[in-house]
Enzyme design. Structure first.
Site, PDB file in Angstrom:
ATOM      1  N   GLY A  84      -4.642   1.275   4.092  1.00 24.05           N
ATOM      2  CA  GLY A  84      -3.486   1.029   4.967  1.00 24.05           C
ATOM      3  C   GLY A  84      -3.905   0.338   6.248  1.00 24.05           C
ATOM      4  O   GLY A  84      -3.307  -0.657   6.663  1.00 24.05           O
TER       5      GLY A  84
ATOM      6  N   GLU B 186      10.011   1.972  10.313  1.00 21.49           N
ATOM      7  CA  GLU B 186      11.019   2.989  10.009  1.00 21.49           C
ATOM      8  C   GLU B 186      10.297   4.315  10.139  1.00 21.49           C
ATOM      9  O   GLU B 186       9.446   4.639   9.308  1.00 21.49           O
ATOM     10  CB  GLU B 186      11.550   2.816   8.580  1.00 21.49           C
ATOM     11  CG  GLU B 186      12.280   1.516   8.320  1.00 21.49           C
ATOM     12  CD  GLU B 186      13.625   1.433   9.006  1.00 21.49           C
ATOM     13  OE1 GLU B 186      14.141   2.466   9.487  1.00 21.49           O
ATOM     14  OE2 GLU B 186      14.166   0.316   9.082  1.00 21.49           O
TER      15      GLU B 186
ATOM     16  N   CYS C  30      14.018  11.441   5.997  1.00 27.04           N
ATOM     17  CA  CYS C  30      13.859  11.133   7.426  1.00 27.04           C
ATOM     18  C   CYS C  30      15.190  11.209   8.165  1.00 27.04           C
ATOM     19  O   CYS C  30      15.233  11.551   9.333  1.00 27.04           O
ATOM     20  CB  CYS C  30      13.250   9.755   7.578  1.00 27.04           C
ATOM     21  SG  CYS C  30      14.049   8.540   6.547  1.00 27.04           S
TER      22      CYS C  30
ATOM     23  N   PRO D  66      -5.871   5.632   6.105  1.00 20.93           N
ATOM     24  CA  PRO D  66      -6.833   5.179   7.120  1.00 20.93           C
ATOM     25  C   PRO D  66      -7.822   4.123   6.603  1.00 20.93           C
ATOM     26  O   PRO D  66      -8.538   3.527   7.397  1.00 20.93           O
ATOM     27  CB  PRO D  66      -7.588   6.474   7.485  1.00 20.93           C
ATOM     28  CG  PRO D  66      -6.705   7.586   7.029  1.00 20.93           C
ATOM     29  CD  PRO D  66      -5.961   7.075   5.842  1.00 20.93           C
TER      30      PRO D  66
ATOM     31  N   GLY E  80      -4.386   3.350  -2.327  1.00 15.29           N
ATOM     32  CA  GLY E  80      -5.527   3.734  -1.492  1.00 15.29           C
ATOM     33  C   GLY E  80      -5.119   4.654  -0.366  1.00 15.29           C
ATOM     34  O   GLY E  80      -3.939   4.996  -0.211  1.00 15.29           O
TER      35      GLY E  80
ATOM     36  N   LYS F  24       0.892  -1.176   0.000  1.00 16.18           N
ATOM     37  CA  LYS F  24       0.000   0.000   0.000  1.00 16.18           C
ATOM     38  C   LYS F  24       0.922   1.216   0.000  1.00 16.18           C
ATOM     39  O   LYS F  24       1.477   1.589   1.024  1.00 16.18           O
ATOM     40  CB  LYS F  24      -0.879  -0.029   1.255  1.00 16.18           C
ATOM     41  CG  LYS F  24      -2.196   0.717   1.147  1.00 16.18           C
ATOM     42  CD  LYS F  24      -2.118   2.174   0.770  1.00 16.18           C
ATOM     43  CE  LYS F  24      -1.697   3.089   1.868  1.00 16.18           C
ATOM     44  NZ  LYS F  24      -1.471   4.480   1.427  1.00 16.18           N
TER      45      LYS F  24
HETATM   46  P1  NAD Z   1       2.440   8.914   7.088  1.00 15.45           P
HETATM   47  O1  NAD Z   1       2.692   8.153   8.326  1.00 15.45           O
HETATM   48  O2  NAD Z   1       1.336   9.882   7.088  1.00 15.45           O
HETATM   49  O3  NAD Z   1       2.131   7.923   5.884  1.00 15.45           O
HETATM   50  C1  NAD Z   1       2.965   6.830   5.549  1.00 15.45           C
HETATM   51  C2  NAD Z   1       2.123   5.726   4.954  1.00 15.45           C
HETATM   52  O4  NAD Z   1       1.199   5.272   5.923  1.00 15.45           O
HETATM   53  C3  NAD Z   1       1.302   6.154   3.745  1.00 15.45           C
HETATM   54  O5  NAD Z   1       1.249   5.096   2.818  1.00 15.45           O
HETATM   55  C4  NAD Z   1      -0.062   6.379   4.340  1.00 15.45           C
HETATM   56  O6  NAD Z   1      -1.120   6.221   3.434  1.00 15.45           O
HETATM   57  C5  NAD Z   1      -0.118   5.295   5.389  1.00 15.45           C
HETATM   58  N1  NAD Z   1      -1.063   5.526   6.483  1.00 15.45           N
HETATM   59  C6  NAD Z   1      -1.529   6.714   6.957  1.00 15.45           C
HETATM   60  N2  NAD Z   1      -2.424   6.500   7.948  1.00 15.45           N
HETATM   61  C7  NAD Z   1      -2.503   5.154   8.115  1.00 15.45           C
HETATM   62  C8  NAD Z   1      -3.233   4.318   8.997  1.00 15.45           C
HETATM   63  N3  NAD Z   1      -4.079   4.813   9.910  1.00 15.45           N
HETATM   64  N4  NAD Z   1      -3.073   2.979   8.906  1.00 15.45           N
HETATM   65  C9  NAD Z   1      -2.225   2.452   8.002  1.00 15.45           C
HETATM   66  N5  NAD Z   1      -1.512   3.189   7.129  1.00 15.45           N
HETATM   67  C10 NAD Z   1      -1.649   4.535   7.186  1.00 15.45           C
HETATM   68  O7  NAD Z   1       3.823   9.574   6.721  1.00 15.45           O
HETATM   69  P2  NAD Z   1       4.153  10.483   5.462  1.00 15.45           P
HETATM   70  O8  NAD Z   1       3.706  11.864   5.737  1.00 15.45           O
HETATM   71  O9  NAD Z   1       3.671   9.840   4.239  1.00 15.45           O
HETATM   72  O10 NAD Z   1       5.748  10.387   5.463  1.00 15.45           O
HETATM   73  C11 NAD Z   1       6.530  11.213   6.208  1.00 15.45           C
HETATM   74  C12 NAD Z   1       7.038  10.512   7.454  1.00 15.45           C
HETATM   75  O11 NAD Z   1       7.697   9.307   7.121  1.00 15.45           O
HETATM   76  C13 NAD Z   1       8.054  11.326   8.183  1.00 15.45           C
HETATM   77  O12 NAD Z   1       7.762  11.326   9.557  1.00 15.45           O
HETATM   78  C14 NAD Z   1       9.362  10.623   7.920  1.00 15.45           C
HETATM   79  O13 NAD Z   1      10.360  10.797   8.850  1.00 15.45           O
HETATM   80  C15 NAD Z   1       8.935   9.226   7.825  1.00 15.45           C
HETATM   81  N6  NAD Z   1       9.921   8.460   7.077  1.00 15.45           N
HETATM   82  C16 NAD Z   1      10.751   7.606   7.742  1.00 15.45           C
HETATM   83  C17 NAD Z   1      11.702   6.882   7.057  1.00 15.45           C
HETATM   84  C18 NAD Z   1      12.641   5.948   7.754  1.00 15.45           C
HETATM   85  O14 NAD Z   1      13.245   5.138   7.081  1.00 15.45           O
HETATM   86  N7  NAD Z   1      12.775   5.982   9.049  1.00 15.45           N
HETATM   87  C19 NAD Z   1      11.801   7.030   5.696  1.00 15.45           C
HETATM   88  C20 NAD Z   1      10.946   7.906   5.046  1.00 15.45           C
HETATM   89  C21 NAD Z   1      10.001   8.606   5.750  1.00 15.45           C
END
Ligand code: NAD
Length: 462
Positions: A207, A245, A279, A204, A201, A170
């Site tokens: 995912g 991550e 990140c 919320p 998709g 996803k």
């Molecule tokens: P996000 O957590 O909003 O979204 C990440 C993913 O999770 C997306 O695919 C999103 O659709 C999904 N998602 C959102 N709500 C969900 C839920 N309730 N249940 C399941 N899946 C859900 O993050 P973002 O804004 O897309 O990305 C930025 C963040 O990602 C930053 O905090 C960044 O540091 C982090 N990041 C970390 C790494 C790492 O390797 N540590 C790498 C890249 C990004």
């Protein structure tokens, strides 16, 4: 690339059960460039069933054959490098040269590394009177962010496939076209039907359905700490393994013996790269009080040179969020020495490369992940003070140390509570374990450590 109005499940592109769609927007000019299906819980269930059905055969496929498919996948990515880089630029906004070199270069290297690892890893070993088998965990639910759209996918799917797992992906809402291009590449590489499945998709909806699906054995998530902790709670309740991550607020520690100009210039470039949406970016620069003013001047000059060449941030929400942090920095008394809230261009989600001086460790801009081109420069009195500041956030993903002598830098780095540290500008290594201490995550990606996340052991005693 033209958007597919379909999901990739069981080796074919099929219509989604859900009627909703997601608009894909180019962040440079705010134009809609395509639409993809917003899959729902039924679509996720369909994909998980396909992955479950494909699991026994793929898990039993000899590692050499899995390696051959991964090598073929790498070759397809190489052949389609320019085309996919164009797609990444169109939906993420990163400059094309950066998309080609980094957004494509890294996943190509990672896919290649797992082709090699699949072929050479000892999936069976002798321990005394036991034979230990390293077996695939099963069906993987992979949830990825938009910031390195292809890399984040490959960093999960390649080791999962190498291990003998099957996957439902996803991807992030903002960058689904890159995920579709990846699915096409998997198909072209001859990976059997059902081994890899893609459901675009909303987080919320799709995912959450994937993270909570009873037939998913491992949830591998990259994204924000807030969503990650919710996913971990759901998975924990179902006694399901998770790999997380998450966010970061990494320190770039410049010790007094370092080459100051180089450390500052590389540090600024690190933060501005990918418009600050990395990140592991070193968003806190720590400078000794005696060199502080010189470092601030160098950083302000370096940042001003970038202008809008770094590209926009991914969407309007992210732009507003970053602007909100800049306003907060000003309100809390940080001194703006480059950039600010004024956009460098009327159209697109651009943020000026921004540098704050006189940042103190408790300020919001020194504690929270901004995920935009914003650098905070902090002052330290001595090494203990620097260490205390460097370790003084809830995060621990990455960092950097600069010193005249490598031994001195290593000694400092060993005391940092973080998963990766670059010494005097050391280069990114796609084979080194990547992942966080503290709230930056659980588990490691890349290289052999990334492979073992997808394996479980079975011991037979003789
Ligand atoms: P996000 O957590 O909003 O979204 C990440 C993913 O999770 C997306 O695919 C999103 O659709 C999904 N998602 C959102 N709500 C969900 C839920 N309730 N249940 C399941 N899946 C859900 O993050 P973002 O804004 O897309 O990305 C930025 C963040 O990602 C930053 O905090 C960044 O540091 C982090 N990041 C970390 C790494 C790492 O390797 N540590 C790498 C890249 C990004």
């Amino acid at each position: 690339m033209k958007a597919q109005q379909a999901l990739y499940i069981d080796g074919v592109w099929c219509p989604a059960e859900g009627r909703d769609t997601i608009d894909v927007v180019n962040p440079v000019d705010e134009q809609v460039i395509g639409q993809v299906p917003a899959g729902n819980a039924e679509d996720v269930d369909h994909a998980v069933r396909a992955a479950r059905a494909a699991l026994p055969a793929w898990a039993a496929t000899p590692p050499a054959e899995r390696a051959a498919r991964l090598a073929a996948l790498r070759d397809v990515l190489v052949a389609r490098k320019d085309e996919i880089a164009g797609t990444i630029t169109a939906e993420l906004g990163s400059p094309l040269a950066f998309s080609q070199a980094v957004h494509m270069g890294t996943p190509i290297a990672v896919a290649g590394s797992y082709a090699e690892l699949a072929a050479t890893y000892a999936f069976e070993e002798k321990v005394g009177n036991s034979t230990v088998y390293h077996e695939p965990i099963g069906v993987v639910g992979a949830i990825t962010p938009w910031n390195y759209p292809l890399h984040q996918i490959v960093a999960k799917v390649a080791p999962a496939l190498a291990a003998g797992c099957t996957v439902v992906l996803k991807p992030a809402e903002d960058t689904p076209l890159t995920a579709q291009a990846f699915a096409q590449a998997v198909h072209e590489a001859g990976v059997p039907a059902g081994v890899f499945n893609l459901v675009t998709g909303l987080g919320p909806v799709a995912g959450q359905a994937l993270a909570g699906h009873p037939d998913v054995d491992l949830v591998s998530f990259t994204g924000s700490t807030a969503v990650g902790s919710r996913i971990a709670a759901t998975a924990g309740a179902a006694v399901k393994k998770v790999a997380l991550e998450l966010g970061g607020k990494s320190a770039n520690v410049i010790l007094p013996s370092a080459d100051l100009a180089r450390a500052v210039n590389v540090g600024v470039a690190n933060v501005m790269s990918n418009s600050g949406q990395t990140c592991s970016a070193w968003t806190r620069m720590l400078v000794h009080t005696a060199q502080y003013d010189a470092a601030v001047e160098l950083a302000a000059r370096a940042a001003a040179k970038y202008g809008d060449r770094i590209g926009p941030v991914v969407n309007a929400r992210q732009r507003d969020r970053v602007r909100g942090y800049i306003e907060k920095g000003l309100a809390e008394g940080a001194r703006l020495v480059a950039g600010g809230v004024e956009p460098p261009s009327e159209r697109g989600y651009f943020i000026s490369p921004t540098v704050f001086a006189d940042v103190t460790p408790e300020m919001t801009v020194a504690q929270e992940e901004i995920f935009g081109p914003v650098l905070s420069i902090l002052r330290y009195e001595d090494e203990e003070d620097a260490l205390h500041i460097a370790n003084g956030t809830v995060y621990g993903l990455a960092g950097a140390v600069w010193a005249g002598d490598e031994t001195e830098a290593v000694a400092f780095a060993r005391r940092m509570e973080t998963g990766q540290v670059d010494i005097n500008g050391g280069r990114f290594n796609p084979l080194a374990p990547f992942g966080g201490y503290k709230q930056s995550g659980v588990g490691r990606e890349l290289g052999v450590h990334g492979l073992t996340e997808y394996l479980q052991t079975k011991s037979l005693q003789f």
